[in-house]
Write a protein that holds these residues in place. Structure first.
Motif, PDB file in Angstrom:
ATOM      1  N   ASP A 130       6.222  -5.676 -15.072  1.00  0.00           N
ATOM      2  CA  ASP A 130       6.682  -4.518 -15.858  1.00  0.00           C
ATOM      3  C   ASP A 130       6.445  -3.192 -15.146  1.00  0.00           C
ATOM      4  O   ASP A 130       7.342  -2.382 -15.025  1.00  0.00           O
ATOM      5  CB  ASP A 130       5.951  -4.494 -17.216  1.00  0.00           C
ATOM      6  CG  ASP A 130       6.212  -5.752 -18.003  1.00  0.00           C
ATOM      7  OD1 ASP A 130       7.389  -6.110 -18.161  1.00  0.00           O
ATOM      8  OD2 ASP A 130       5.226  -6.403 -18.435  1.00  0.00           O
ATOM      9  N   GLU A 131       5.203  -2.988 -14.731  1.00  0.00           N
ATOM     10  CA  GLU A 131       4.863  -1.653 -14.224  1.00  0.00           C
ATOM     11  C   GLU A 131       4.053  -1.745 -12.948  1.00  0.00           C
ATOM     12  O   GLU A 131       3.465  -2.780 -12.645  1.00  0.00           O
ATOM     13  CB  GLU A 131       4.044  -0.884 -15.281  1.00  0.00           C
ATOM     14  CG  GLU A 131       4.851  -0.589 -16.530  1.00  0.00           C
ATOM     15  CD  GLU A 131       4.015   0.084 -17.604  1.00  0.00           C
ATOM     16  OE1 GLU A 131       2.992   0.733 -17.280  1.00  0.00           O
ATOM     17  OE2 GLU A 131       4.385  -0.047 -18.791  1.00  0.00           O
ATOM     18  N   ALA A 132       3.968  -0.618 -12.231  1.00  0.00           N
ATOM     19  CA  ALA A 132       3.176  -0.580 -11.002  1.00  0.00           C
ATOM     20  C   ALA A 132       2.450   0.749 -10.915  1.00  0.00           C
ATOM     21  O   ALA A 132       2.846   1.747 -11.502  1.00  0.00           O
ATOM     22  CB  ALA A 132       4.069  -0.767  -9.794  1.00  0.00           C
ATOM     23  N   GLN A 133       1.353   0.708 -10.158  1.00  0.00           N
ATOM     24  CA  GLN A 133       0.542   1.924  -9.965  1.00  0.00           C
ATOM     25  C   GLN A 133       0.030   1.851  -8.546  1.00  0.00           C
ATOM     26  O   GLN A 133      -0.412   0.792  -8.092  1.00  0.00           O
ATOM     27  CB  GLN A 133      -0.625   1.897 -10.971  1.00  0.00           C
ATOM     28  CG  GLN A 133      -1.582   3.051 -10.864  1.00  0.00           C
ATOM     29  CD  GLN A 133      -2.762   2.853 -11.841  1.00  0.00           C
ATOM     30  OE1 GLN A 133      -2.718   2.013 -12.739  1.00  0.00           O
ATOM     31  NE2 GLN A 133      -3.816   3.633 -11.638  1.00  0.00           N
ATOM     32  N   GLY A 134       0.116   2.931  -7.803  1.00  0.00           N
ATOM     33  CA  GLY A 134      -0.399   2.858  -6.452  1.00  0.00           C
ATOM     34  C   GLY A 134       0.038   4.028  -5.604  1.00  0.00           C
ATOM     35  O   GLY A 134       0.801   4.886  -6.033  1.00  0.00           O
ATOM     36  N   PHE A 135      -0.549   4.000  -4.407  1.00  0.00           N
ATOM     37  CA  PHE A 135      -0.294   5.114  -3.493  1.00  0.00           C
ATOM     38  C   PHE A 135       1.194   5.233  -3.126  1.00  0.00           C
ATOM     39  O   PHE A 135       1.663   6.275  -2.691  1.00  0.00           O
ATOM     40  CB  PHE A 135      -1.121   4.954  -2.209  1.00  0.00           C
ATOM     41  CG  PHE A 135      -2.619   5.022  -2.442  1.00  0.00           C
ATOM     42  CD1 PHE A 135      -3.127   5.589  -3.608  1.00  0.00           C
ATOM     43  CD2 PHE A 135      -3.514   4.553  -1.469  1.00  0.00           C
ATOM     44  CE1 PHE A 135      -4.507   5.669  -3.806  1.00  0.00           C
ATOM     45  CE2 PHE A 135      -4.879   4.642  -1.658  1.00  0.00           C
ATOM     46  CZ  PHE A 135      -5.380   5.190  -2.841  1.00  0.00           C
ATOM     47  N   LEU A 136       1.948   4.071  -3.283  1.00  0.00           N
ATOM     48  CA  LEU A 136       3.381   4.112  -2.989  1.00  0.00           C
ATOM     49  C   LEU A 136       4.056   5.217  -3.803  1.00  0.00           C
ATOM     50  O   LEU A 136       4.994   5.852  -3.330  1.00  0.00           O
ATOM     51  CB  LEU A 136       4.007   2.745  -3.293  1.00  0.00           C
ATOM     52  CG  LEU A 136       5.507   2.614  -3.066  1.00  0.00           C
ATOM     53  CD1 LEU A 136       5.852   2.738  -1.566  1.00  0.00           C
ATOM     54  CD2 LEU A 136       6.020   1.265  -3.571  1.00  0.00           C
ATOM     55  N   PHE A 137       3.553   5.416  -4.981  1.00  0.00           N
ATOM     56  CA  PHE A 137       4.163   6.416  -5.864  1.00  0.00           C
ATOM     57  C   PHE A 137       3.379   7.720  -5.800  1.00  0.00           C
ATOM     58  O   PHE A 137       3.921   8.762  -5.492  1.00  0.00           O
ATOM     59  CB  PHE A 137       4.193   5.891  -7.310  1.00  0.00           C
ATOM     60  CG  PHE A 137       4.688   4.475  -7.391  1.00  0.00           C
ATOM     61  CD1 PHE A 137       6.030   4.193  -7.147  1.00  0.00           C
ATOM     62  CD2 PHE A 137       3.822   3.423  -7.648  1.00  0.00           C
ATOM     63  CE1 PHE A 137       6.485   2.878  -7.194  1.00  0.00           C
ATOM     64  CE2 PHE A 137       4.277   2.124  -7.702  1.00  0.00           C
ATOM     65  CZ  PHE A 137       5.616   1.837  -7.465  1.00  0.00           C
ATOM     66  N   ASN A 138       2.120   7.622  -6.063  1.00  0.00           N
ATOM     67  CA  ASN A 138       1.271   8.815  -6.049  1.00  0.00           C
ATOM     68  C   ASN A 138      -0.196   8.450  -5.917  1.00  0.00           C
ATOM     69  O   ASN A 138      -0.639   7.456  -6.487  1.00  0.00           O
ATOM     70  CB  ASN A 138       1.410   9.601  -7.355  1.00  0.00           C
ATOM     71  CG  ASN A 138       2.529  10.604  -7.316  1.00  0.00           C
ATOM     72  OD1 ASN A 138       3.567  10.376  -7.915  1.00  0.00           O
ATOM     73  ND2 ASN A 138       2.335  11.680  -6.574  1.00  0.00           N
TER      74      ASN A 138
END
Ligand SMILES: Nc1nc2c(ncn2[C@@H]2O[C@@H]3COP(=O)(O)O[C@H]4[C@@H](O)[C@H](n5cnc6c(=O)[nH]c(N)nc65)O[C@@H]4COP(=O)(O)O[C@H]3[C@H]2O)c(=O)[nH]1
Length: 834
Positions: free
Chosen positions: A803-811
């Motif tokens: 569903d979702e992602a979190q990480g340095f790829l985004f911010n």
């Protein structure tokens, strides 16, 4: 008597009368009279003053004296002489008066003739002699009977008393006159009288001598015990009366009574002693001075297997067979020593008694000499009891006191003892001692998620493996919790300790199979060496502990030797704690926000609030450097409260500012979650900040939730009821129970970044991630992948329909100001991954 010379003093003033009398006496045939004649009273008195005479023939009418006065003077001058008054025809009355005053008789002068006078004189002399003899005999009898200690009571034929002696009077308390004429039973104690009279009658009937013991009662009430003998005084066929002798036996009776009482007391004493000896738990055995058994109580009978009857007179060594438990050699006979040394002696500490049937029991106690009345040793008593159980118990207690109950390993106490000993030996042999401080990595996760029972079994399994890696001279100890300490006594080089540490790490690589689970556990090991790293056991232990922390910090599953710099860093750690307090007080914390992206649309769905510490001198500090310390010292509770408040305040501020704010998730540590006022605190923060609960998400790790899962479920329900979002953080690192997982009201699963990191390269990790995604879907939970750094990772996640992602790829996490600018754009993925 006939031939004896009778000295006669003739006191007569008439020469004719005197001549007649002298002639009559001089010519008396068969009797010898020596007659001296004086005419006057004075001459007579003078003569009597010179020598005694047998007879005085006294005329009461003298030239120098007349009448009874003459008699009185002469009888006083010769008290033992026989006085015959010579009376004339006219003074017979005077002569009779003199007889009444003591004269033996009187002679009429006219009747004096040569034949009659000597005969009359002789007759009077004989009568006096017989009277004197009787009086003497009575006096002898009286003197004798008064001297007798026996009371004497003489009664006539009618039973009336005619004589009592002094002893009788003393016994009866009556004087002579009071006893005369009384009946013999008068002084008898009223209570004895009937008995005594009956006995008396029987005796009298049978003409027997009568003998009995009877009490006399004196008038003053005192009682005298007597032995009474009565015998008749025969007078032909009848009896003239009776003689009773009465012996005072009061003292003997008292002595008898005392003896009887003493015997009774003695009996009771013996009985009491017997009962006591048989009711006490100890065995009691007595011997005489020759070592022959004289007594056994019941317990001694049971313990020795000998009955008292069998044991009496037997040598002690046969009945009481003891050996030294350690050497199995016959042990010293304690009774013999007690007798020889005349003092209480103890048995040897590990004496073993061998019963008659061969059964052995460990015994303990002592022997004491027995003394006779003169204080000389007459034997010995041995008191002993079975200590088999208490010795076993003491050994067990000693073991328990020194060992860990769960693993059976030595505990800290025993380790300290062995460590001190090892230090002593190392000093003597110029060797070293190594101390390995072991802590199991992530044990808490297993314990919290799988429960204590499995946690305990894992500890036992680890303890067993550790034991298999060391020499018998070394010691593995459980320090408590998931910590173990290994003492390597006498090592040559540090390298020896390193080898053991490597062996330990390798031994734990093999998973533990416990209750159907395959559990992997690793160790962080700190090593400290005596004497290089510390001169005392405490110092070495402390340094091994410090080194262990460094092993943890170095990524766990490794070992570290202690270095002095480590202590400096430990001190730094302490200063972090102090600085944290200051930071809280001075508002040095700040929240950064990292967005979460909906993978399919690329739109920001939420953000995670991450704490930062802006230290005035050190600058920005990341949570990895202080959260664990804050958790250890409890400061995480006020810090966590600040984080919650700040996150809620910030989101509400964005909303108030008109920005399209997203829900913010906040990390909650175990200590906060279990805090009694946690729910209350969350509610009051929402109220204070005015934030709608749907904007707040709480992130909790698996291990927090699985610890006391039932209670956790209740708290989660309440949070959910308040309208909050709930997420499980770092999912996959713990040991969640799937059944609980489905019961918890969880909205989101956050896949730990350690799995995400290698999904593009590592098939296992990829499988785990896709399994978690599948599971989340089944449980209708959103799945968030953490730590997404590359587009490959994102692509994989997308194919798996994460569903979702979190990480340095985004911010990277951003300060609130920077993040608010992002809120304006919302879409963070310009190009959704293919
Ligand atoms: N390598 C890598 N790392 C990424 C990436 N994206 C995010 N991260 C980092 O991963 C951590 C995610 O937070 P966490 O797993 O909850 O792990 C958190 C959380 O457990 C704890 N923490 C942070 N803030 C708080 C807080 O306010 N309260 C509590 N109790 N714990 C907090 O500290 C941990 C570390 O926080 P941070 O240093 O901020 O580290 C954050 C974040 O900066 C990525 O692509 N690559």
């Amino acid at each position: 008597m006939n031939n004896a010379l009778t000295r006669v003093l003739l006191v007569e003033d008439d020469p004719t009368d005197a001549g007649l009398i002298r002639d009559a006496l001089a010519n008396a045939a068969g009797w010898a009279f020596h007659v001296e004649w004086v005419r006057k009273q004075a001459t007579a008195l003078e003569r009597l003053g010179k020598a005694a005479v047998d007879v005085i023939l006294l005329d009461l009418s003298l030239p120098d004296g007349q009448g009874l006065a003459v008699f009185d003077k002469i009888s006083r001058a010769a008290p033992r002489a026989l006085i015959l008054v010579l009376s004339g025809a006219n003074d017979e009355a005077l002569a009779r008066a003199a007889v009444e005053r003591g004269a033996s008789d009187y002679l009429a002068k006219g009747a004096v003739d040569a034949h009659w006078l000597p005969h009359a004189l002789r007759y009077i002399l004989d009568r006096k002699a017989s009277q004197d003899a009787q009086r003497d005999s009575e006096e002898y009898f009286r003197a004798m009977s008064d001297a007798s200690p026996l009371g004497i009571f003489v009664s006539d034929a009618q039973g009336n008393c005619v004589y009592t002696n002094a002893a009788y009077q003393k016994i009866s308390g009556l004087d002579f006159e009071q006893t005369l004429g009384t009946n013999w039973s008068m002084a008898i104690h009223p209570d004895d009288r009937l008995r005594i009279v009956a006995e008396w009658r029987d005796a009298v009937r049978g003409q027997e001598a009568f003998q009995t013991e009877v009490r006399f009662m004196r008038k003053d009430g005192t009682i005298v015990w007597t032995r009474l003998n009565a015998a008749a005084m025969p007078d032909g066929p009848s009896s003239r009366g009776r003689v009773q002798t009465v012996e005072d036996i009061t003292e003997r009776k008292a002595a008898d009574l005392e003896l009887q009482l003493t015997r009774e007391e003695l009996f009771q004493e013996k009985e009491r002693a017997q009962v006591t000896l048989n009711s006490i738990g100890d065995a009691v055995l007595c011997t005489d001075i020759a070592g022959k058994v004289t007594y056994l109580n019941l317990v001694a009978e049971t313990m020795t297997g000998w009955s008292l009857a069998e044991a009496l007179g037997q040598p002690l060594s046969d009945v009481f067979r003891i050996i030294d438990g350690a050497t199995r050699q016959p042990a010293d006979n304690p009774a013999q020593r007690a007798i020889a040394e005349n003092r209480v002696v103890g048995l040897a500490t590990d004496s073993v008694l061998i019963r008659r049937d061969g059964i052995e029991s460990e015994i303990e106690d002592s022997s004491a000499p027995i003394h006779n009345r003169d204080g000389r040793v007459a034997g010995a008593v041995i008191v002993f009891h079975d200590v088999s159980e208490s010795r076993a118990m003491a050994q067990k207690m000693a073991h328990l006191a020194q060992h860990d109950f769960l693993t059976g390993l030595p505990n800290r106490l025993l380790l300290t003892e062995r460590f001190s000993r090892a230090i002593g030996q190392a000093q003597r042999h110029h060797k070293q001692v190594a101390l390995l401080f072991l802590d199991m990595d992530y044990f808490k996760n297993i314990n919290d998620s799988l429960g204590h029972v499995i946690g305990d079994q894992l500890l036992q399994s680890v303890a067993k493996r550790l034991g298999e890696c060391i020499r018998t001279t070394d010691t593995v100890c459980r320090q408590g919790g998931d910590e173990f300490v290994i003492l390597l006594a006498e090592i040559e080089r540090q390298q020896d300790a390193a080898q053991v540490a490597e062996k330990l790490l390798a031994a734990l690589l093999v998973p533990h199979r416990i209750a159907g689970n395959e559990l992997h556990i690793t160790l962080s090991i700190g090593i400290s060496i005596y004497p290089d790293d510390g001169s005392t056991a405490d110092a070495v232990m402390q340094n091994a502990d410090t080194a262990m922390y460094y092993a943890k910090a170095k990524g766990r599953n490794n070992y570290q030797f202690f270095t002095p710099e480590m202590n400096t860093r430990a001190i730094q750690r302490l200063s972090v704690e102090n600085n944290l307090r200051r930071a809280l007080k001075h508002g040095e914390f700040e929240l950064y926000y990292q967005p979460k992206i909906d993978i399919a649309s690329g739109i920001m769905t939420g953000a995670e609030a991450l704490i930062r510490w802006q230290d005035p001198t050190l600058g920005l500090i990341h949570p990895g450097q202080f959260v664990a310390i804050a958790e250890e010292c409890g400061l995480i509770v006020p810090i966590g409260r600040w984080v919650l408040h700040e996150a809620c305040r910030q989101v509400q501020a964005w909303l108030d500012f008109g920005l399209q704010a997203v829900p913010v998730s906040v990390n909650i540590s175990a200590l906060e979650f279990r805090h009694l006022k946690f729910l209350e605190g969350v509610a009051s923060i929402l109220q204070e900040t005015g934030l709608a609960p749907r904007y707040l998400e709480l992130e909790l790790t698996e291990s927090i939730l699985m610890h006391e899962a039932e209670a956790s479920a209740q708290v989660l329900e309440k949070l959910k009821a308040m309208g909050l979002q709930l997420a499980i953080d770092d999912f996959g690192t713990g040991y969640s129970s799937l059944s609980y997982l489905s019961r918890f009201p969880i909205d989101t699963l956050k896949i730990d970044q350690s799995f995400v990191r290698d999904i593009a390269r590592n098939a296992d990790d990829a499988a785990i991630v896709s399994a978690i995604i599948g599971m989340g879907k089944n449980l209708q939970q959103r799945v968030v992948a953490e730590g997404v750094e590359s587009s490959e990772q994102l692509a994989f996640l997308k194919t798996q329909r994460c569903d979702e992602a979190q990480g340095f790829l985004f911010n990277h996490p951003l300060p609130a100001g920077d993040f608010s600018r992002l809120l304006g754009t919302r879409t963070l993925l310009s190009t959704p991954p293919a």
